[in-house]
Structures are given as C-alpha cells and as structure tokens.
Design a protein around this motif. Structure first.
Motif, PDB file in Angstrom:
ATOM      1  N   PRO A  25      -6.268   1.889  -1.299  1.00 46.34           N
ATOM      2  CA  PRO A  25      -6.591   2.337  -2.666  1.00 46.34           C
ATOM      3  C   PRO A  25      -8.056   2.737  -2.851  1.00 46.34           C
ATOM      4  N   ALA A  26      -8.966   2.108  -2.087  1.00 46.72           N
ATOM      5  CA  ALA A  26     -10.381   2.436  -2.224  1.00 46.72           C
ATOM      6  C   ALA A  26     -10.762   3.723  -1.512  1.00 46.72           C
ATOM      7  N   SER A  27      -9.865   4.274  -0.693  1.00 46.12           N
ATOM      8  CA  SER A  27     -10.178   5.489   0.053  1.00 46.12           C
ATOM      9  C   SER A  27     -10.158   6.706  -0.876  1.00 46.12           C
ATOM     10  N   PRO A  28     -11.130   7.599  -0.765  1.00 42.29           N
ATOM     11  CA  PRO A  28     -11.138   8.798  -1.604  1.00 42.29           C
ATOM     12  C   PRO A  28     -10.055   9.805  -1.227  1.00 42.29           C
ATOM     13  N   MET A  29      -9.349   9.571  -0.115  1.00 37.48           N
ATOM     14  CA  MET A  29      -8.317  10.507   0.344  1.00 37.48           C
ATOM     15  C   MET A  29      -6.908   9.931   0.219  1.00 37.48           C
ATOM     16  N   HIS A  30      -6.741   8.816  -0.527  1.00 33.18           N
ATOM     17  CA  HIS A  30      -5.432   8.159  -0.542  1.00 33.18           C
ATOM     18  C   HIS A  30      -4.406   8.899  -1.392  1.00 33.18           C
ATOM     19  N   ASP A  31      -4.864   9.727  -2.342  1.00 34.22           N
ATOM     20  CA  ASP A  31      -3.923  10.497  -3.149  1.00 34.22           C
ATOM     21  C   ASP A  31      -3.361  11.654  -2.332  1.00 34.22           C
ATOM     22  N   GLY A  32      -2.108  11.998  -2.589  1.00 35.43           N
ATOM     23  CA  GLY A  32      -1.472  13.084  -1.856  1.00 35.43           C
ATOM     24  C   GLY A  32      -0.852  12.595  -0.559  1.00 35.43           C
ATOM     25  N   GLY A  33      -0.458  13.531   0.277  1.00 35.42           N
ATOM     26  CA  GLY A  33       0.219  13.189   1.519  1.00 35.42           C
ATOM     27  C   GLY A  33      -0.602  13.502   2.751  1.00 35.42           C
ATOM     28  N   VAL A  34      -0.291  12.809   3.833  1.00 39.07           N
ATOM     29  CA  VAL A  34      -0.875  13.092   5.144  1.00 39.07           C
ATOM     30  C   VAL A  34       0.142  13.912   5.924  1.00 39.07           C
ATOM     31  N   ILE A  35      -0.307  15.034   6.488  1.00 39.83           N
ATOM     32  CA  ILE A  35       0.587  15.902   7.260  1.00 39.83           C
ATOM     33  C   ILE A  35       0.260  15.756   8.744  1.00 39.83           C
ATOM     34  N   ILE A  36       1.278  15.401   9.517  1.00 38.90           N
ATOM     35  CA  ILE A  36       1.151  15.249  10.964  1.00 38.90           C
ATOM     36  C   ILE A  36       1.647  16.538  11.601  1.00 38.90           C
ATOM     37  N   HIS A  37       0.731  17.236  12.237  1.00 38.88           N
ATOM     38  CA  HIS A  37       1.000  18.566  12.785  1.00 38.88           C
ATOM     39  C   HIS A  37       0.770  18.537  14.287  1.00 38.88           C
ATOM     40  N   GLN A  38       1.839  18.813  15.064  1.00 36.24           N
ATOM     41  CA  GLN A  38       1.768  18.822  16.521  1.00 36.24           C
ATOM     42  C   GLN A  38       1.201  17.515  17.084  1.00 36.24           C
ATOM     43  N   GLY A  39       1.673  16.396  16.546  1.00 37.07           N
ATOM     44  CA  GLY A  39       1.305  15.089  17.074  1.00 37.07           C
ATOM     45  C   GLY A  39      -0.081  14.618  16.701  1.00 37.07           C
ATOM     46  N   ARG A  40      -0.734  15.274  15.726  1.00 40.18           N
ATOM     47  CA  ARG A  40      -2.061  14.862  15.283  1.00 40.18           C
ATOM     48  C   ARG A  40      -2.097  14.783  13.760  1.00 40.18           C
ATOM     49  N   HIS A  54      -3.342  16.109  10.896  1.00 41.36           N
ATOM     50  CA  HIS A  54      -4.034  17.372  10.604  1.00 41.36           C
ATOM     51  C   HIS A  54      -4.838  17.290   9.315  1.00 41.36           C
ATOM     52  N   SER A  55      -4.198  16.876   8.208  1.00 42.73           N
ATOM     53  CA  SER A  55      -4.867  16.858   6.902  1.00 42.73           C
ATOM     54  C   SER A  55      -4.366  15.686   6.076  1.00 42.73           C
ATOM     55  N   SER A  56      -5.219  15.231   5.167  1.00 41.73           N
ATOM     56  CA  SER A  56      -4.851  14.180   4.222  1.00 41.73           C
ATOM     57  C   SER A  56      -5.094  14.687   2.806  1.00 41.73           C
ATOM     58  N   GLY A  57      -4.515  13.983   1.827  1.00 41.49           N
ATOM     59  CA  GLY A  57      -4.680  14.389   0.438  1.00 41.49           C
ATOM     60  C   GLY A  57      -4.001  15.703   0.112  1.00 41.49           C
ATOM     61  N   CYS A  58      -2.947  16.037   0.845  1.00 43.57           N
ATOM     62  CA  CYS A  58      -2.252  17.317   0.633  1.00 43.57           C
ATOM     63  C   CYS A  58      -1.340  17.244  -0.591  1.00 43.57           C
ATOM     64  N   LEU A  59      -1.330  18.307  -1.362  1.00 42.94           N
ATOM     65  CA  LEU A  59      -0.481  18.386  -2.549  1.00 42.94           C
ATOM     66  C   LEU A  59       0.884  18.929  -2.156  1.00 42.94           C
ATOM     67  N   LEU A  60       1.932  18.214  -2.515  1.00 46.22           N
ATOM     68  CA  LEU A  60       3.294  18.601  -2.164  1.00 46.22           C
ATOM     69  C   LEU A  60       4.062  18.976  -3.428  1.00 46.22           C
ATOM     70  N   PRO A  61       5.058  19.862  -3.307  1.00 47.18           N
ATOM     71  CA  PRO A  61       5.822  20.299  -4.489  1.00 47.18           C
ATOM     72  C   PRO A  61       6.756  19.200  -4.986  1.00 47.18           C
ATOM     73  N   LEU A  62       6.775  18.973  -6.289  1.00 47.40           N
ATOM     74  CA  LEU A  62       7.664  17.968  -6.869  1.00 47.40           C
ATOM     75  C   LEU A  62       9.069  18.536  -7.015  1.00 47.40           C
ATOM     76  N   SER A  63      10.051  17.726  -6.693  1.00 53.59           N
ATOM     77  CA  SER A  63      11.440  18.143  -6.844  1.00 53.59           C
ATOM     78  C   SER A  63      11.794  18.266  -8.323  1.00 53.59           C
ATOM     79  N   ILE A  92       0.864  -1.177   0.000  1.00 59.21           N
ATOM     80  CA  ILE A  92       0.000   0.000   0.000  1.00 59.21           C
ATOM     81  C   ILE A  92       0.906   1.234   0.000  1.00 59.21           C
ATOM     82  N   GLY A  93       0.830   2.030  -1.050  1.00 58.60           N
ATOM     83  CA  GLY A  93       1.661   3.227  -1.136  1.00 58.60           C
ATOM     84  C   GLY A  93       1.201   4.297  -0.164  1.00 58.60           C
ATOM     85  N   ALA A  94       2.160   5.040   0.401  1.00 55.27           N
ATOM     86  CA  ALA A  94       1.805   6.067   1.386  1.00 55.27           C
ATOM     87  C   ALA A  94       2.842   7.188   1.376  1.00 55.27           C
ATOM     88  N   LEU A  95       2.397   8.345   1.837  1.00 59.58           N
ATOM     89  CA  LEU A  95       3.260   9.531   1.927  1.00 59.58           C
ATOM     90  C   LEU A  95       2.909  10.262   3.227  1.00 59.58           C
TER      91      LEU A  95
END
Length: 269
Positions: free
Chosen positions: A158-173, A175-184, A121-124
């Motif tokens: 893969p079946a989750s509607p929020m699996h694309d993008g990244g999950v950001i962990i902010h202050q131990g929680r 915070h958001s999923s499906g976040c768009l990150l800048p490509l190198s 399962i791919g993850a970011l």
C-alpha cells in the motif's frame, strides 16, 4: 503457366520472403493495439470508394477520392505513435524469441500471490499471451525487471507509489506496473467483485491474457480468463492451472530446432 514458373529467379523468391517477413513483423507490432481498428476503418473506406464509383455515386466518390489522395499523410498522422514504437523496437525483438512463461516464473507468480493473499495485500497481475498489450503497457511505469516474487510484493504494498493499477508480465519479465486496464461493462458481474476484478474481466474479454487478482478483503486468489473468474484457495491448484495454460509447449518448428541445435551444439552431442 510453366513459362511463368521458369521465369522466377532466386532473387524474386528472396524479394517475396523479405516482404512477407516485413508484413509479419508489422502485424505483430500492431496486434492488440487500436491500430487494428483504424486499419479496418481505412479498409472500409476504400471498399466504399470502389462501390461508390461502380454505382456512380459521384459526390461520395469525389469526397473519398480526395481523402484517399492524401492517405499516406493521414496514415502517418494516425499511426505516428505506432510508427515511433516500431522504429524504436526494430532489431530488439528476436525472431526466435520464446514467449512462453517458464516453470520457475510461474512459481514466482504463485509465491507472490499467496504471500499477498495471506497478508491482505491487493494485487492485479497480467500475463501477456498471444494478443499484444502495448496500449496498456504504455499507460504504466516501465520497469523491464526480472520476474521475482519479492519485487511483485514490493510493487503492491500500500505504501508503494506504483501499487495502483496492474502489473503486466511480458515475455517472462515484469514489463510495467501501474497499468490502467479496461473495466468490464457486463451487468451480470457479481456485486461482491470490486474494481480489480472488473478490470481483470474487462481485459480478459478483449484479449487472451491471463489475469491473477488478489483480494485484500477476502484473501482470495482469482484467475481470470476469457471473461470467467475462477477462485483458488490452494497454492498447488493455482500452480497446476497456470502451468496448464502457460507452461505447455508444442513441439518446436523445424527451423527453431535447427537454430537451437546450432546455438547449443554440446547439448545435442
């Protein structure tokens, strides 16, 4: 000099402390956002304005004077998103908040990453540190949920509607999923790395965040930081690496120790 020092009242000191605190909070709010670049641009315009007056560049001086005459309106327009965010967050963030990720949170992250790696399962996963990630938080789905391995796995199925993008962990929680990150844009990146790794590298090149990438093709877990990718196949090694970066705590400031003592007097009896 001594007369000036003697003329300082306690209220003057309080006034300076309040203004300093406000400036400090503003810096925390805009840190890691595009507002920093806009402020640098405005500061550059002000410098050019004074230089044009000194060297008698009349046309340029008049043009910049006209622009700076309405600078307050311009700043409200440019920073309306940041001003709105600051007003909504005012009073929510504690001055004494602890931004460190606890050991139990690291264990949850590692448990989720190893579980997803075994099952392809791919993850970011992005762990925020000193640099604010508000520009990227706003691109995703706000969750503000407790950090649990099961929830992280559920998000990246893969079946989750929020699996694309990244999950950001902010202050131990979470915070958001499906976040768009800048490509190198680094041309030297190994061709075997896909979009997830490029996004992780791009964010790590711009911020001090730690990014964990799980590859569904190779079942490899990578820790990305400061534009470098380190692969881990061992759960213990990944845990040690994360604890080294996140769980180490400096001796708390005297004010923090005093606050904790007042908050939990029984623990110091």
């Amino acid at each position: 000099m001594l007369d000036a020092i003697r003329s300082i009242r306690p209220l003057d000191i309080l006034d300076i402390l309040i203004v300093s605190f406000i400036i400090y909070r503003i810096i925390l709010l805009i840190r890691g956002t595009r507002a920093v670049q806009m402020l640098v641009g405005i500061a550059l315009i002000i410098i050019i304005y004074f230089l044009s007056g000194k060297f008698e560049l009349q046309t340029l001086h008049w043009l910049l004077k006209t622009f700076l005459g309405s600078i307050l309106v311009v700043m409200v327009i440019l920073f309306q998103t940041d001003i709105r965010r600051a007003l909504t967050q005012m009073g929510k963030a504690s001055f004494f908040s602890n931004r460190n990720v606890a050991n139990r949170d690291i264990e949850e992250i590692v448990r989720a990453a190893t579980y997803m790696a075994r099952r392809r399962i791919g993850a970011l996963l992005v762990i925020e540190r000193g640099t604010g990630l508000r520009d990227y938080l706003d691109t995703g789905h706000r969750l503000d949920a407790r950090l649990k391995a099961e929830l992280l796995v559920a998000i990246f199925l893969p079946a989750s509607p929020m699996h694309d993008g990244g999950v950001i962990i902010h202050q131990g929680r979470i915070h958001s999923s499906g976040c768009l990150l800048p490509l190198s844009q680094n041309p030297a990146i190994d061709k075997r790395y896909g979009t997830r790794h490029r996004a992780a590298l791009g964010l790590s090149e711009e911020t001090d965040a730690i990014v964990i990438v799980v590859s569904e093709e190779t079942q490899e877990i990578s820790l990305v930081q400061k534009g470098r990718i380190t692969a881990f196949h061992d759960e213990k090694a990944l845990t040690v690496a994360l604890k080294t970066q996140l769980a180490s705590r400096k001796t708390p400031p005297r004010l923090m120790r005093w606050f904790n003592t007042r908050k939990n007097p029984a623990s110091h009896a």
